[in-house]
Design an enzyme around this catalytic site. Sequence first.
Site, PDB file in Angstrom:
ATOM      1  N   VAL A  36       0.861  -1.173   0.000  1.00  0.00           N
ATOM      2  CA  VAL A  36       0.000   0.000   0.000  1.00  0.00           C
ATOM      3  C   VAL A  36       0.900   1.227   0.000  1.00  0.00           C
ATOM      4  O   VAL A  36       1.850   1.311   0.782  1.00  0.00           O
ATOM      5  CB  VAL A  36      -0.930   0.028   1.230  1.00  0.00           C
ATOM      6  CG1 VAL A  36      -1.846   1.248   1.174  1.00  0.00           C
ATOM      7  CG2 VAL A  36      -1.753  -1.258   1.309  1.00  0.00           C
ATOM      8  N   CYS A  37       0.636   2.148  -0.910  1.00  0.00           N
ATOM      9  CA  CYS A  37       1.370   3.405  -0.974  1.00  0.00           C
ATOM     10  C   CYS A  37       2.880   3.148  -1.117  1.00  0.00           C
ATOM     11  O   CYS A  37       3.313   2.368  -1.966  1.00  0.00           O
ATOM     12  CB  CYS A  37       1.035   4.246   0.251  1.00  0.00           C
ATOM     13  SG  CYS A  37       1.492   5.991   0.137  1.00  0.00           S
TER      14      CYS A  37
END
Length: 324
Positions: free
Chosen positions: A135-136
Site C-alpha cells: 500500500v502506498c
Amino acid sequence: MHDDAPSLNGSASVDRRVGAQAPHAGTIAPKRIVFLLYDGFQPLDLAGPWQAFSGANDEGGAGYQLSTVAATPVVGTWDQGLRMQVNATFANDDDAPIDMLFVPGGPGIDQASAHGETLAWLRRRGPQARRTCSVCTGAFLLAAAGLLDGRRVTTHWRSADRLRHLHPGLKVEDDRIYIESGAIWTSAGVNAGIDLALALIERDVGARVSHDVARRLMVFMRRNGDQRQYSQSLRLQNRLAAPLRDLVEKIEASLSARWSVDDMADACHMSRRTFQRKFAAHFGVTPSEVLRRLRFERAAASRASGKLSEKAVRHVMEAGGRPL
C-alpha cells in the site's frame, strides 16, 4: 510464471473473470493475512485493508485470519503518537504458510528498506506467500527486497518518480489505483489500500461480499485498478483559480444539467467572449469538450461499480467523451 499460486488448500486459483463468483466461503480454507510493520508505518495503510478483510469475515464468512509481524514486539508511527504490539516478531515467526502478505507505506519506509533483518525476513517469506501486496510507499520495501524486479507497479503519485530513480528496473505507473502483476499487487496511497482489499475479497469470495463490505465501510464508489489516482475534476481544479475552479466544481456536482457555453459564462460572471478566451487559455479545448470528458469519467466509474450499464456508458462515449 507470475500467476497466483494455488490456494492453501491446494486448489487452483479462482476464476479471474470480472464479477465471477468464488465458491461458497464455507468451502474455502482459512486465509492467513500478515501485515509487515515497522517504526514509522502509516496507520491508515494498515487499518483500511484490515477493516475490509475483517468486514468480509462478518459479511460472508471469508475466513481471513489477520495478524501483524515486525522486527520488534512494539512499533510506532513516525511521531510515536500511536504505538502497537505486534502478534509476532521475525525471531519467533512460526513459518506458517502466508496467503497474503501486506506491506503498508509510511514515513519510515526508507529506514525499513535499509534494515537488514526486515529485508532478510521479507526475502524469505515474500516468495512463499500466495500474494504479496503493498500500500502506498510500501512498494519501496518490496523493491528493496528484490520482489518487484521487472514488474509493473504503482505507488502514491507523489513518490512515483523517486521509486523510478531508486529502482530503474521497475515499470512504475503512477496513474493507477492498484496493479496486479502475477502474485504481486501494488497500490497507490491511503484509500487505495481499501480498493485493493476489496478487489482481493472479490477474487476470493465473490462480488457480493465485496460490495457488502464496501457498503459497510461507507465507501462512496468502488474503484477498479484502471482508474486514475485522482479525478479529472481534481486535475482541472489543481491548475485553476476562481472562478474557473468554482465552475468545475459546479459542473461536477450537476453533470446531467444542460450546461451550455452561456450557462458556464454566466456561472463565472463573464461575457461569453471573455469566458471562451480564458477557458481556451487554461484548457486548450472547448468547454463542451471538458464537459464530455467529465461525464465520461463519471460514467466509467459508475460502470466499474455496477451503477451504470454498458449501454449507458456507450451512449456517453458516442457523445464524444474521452479521458483528458
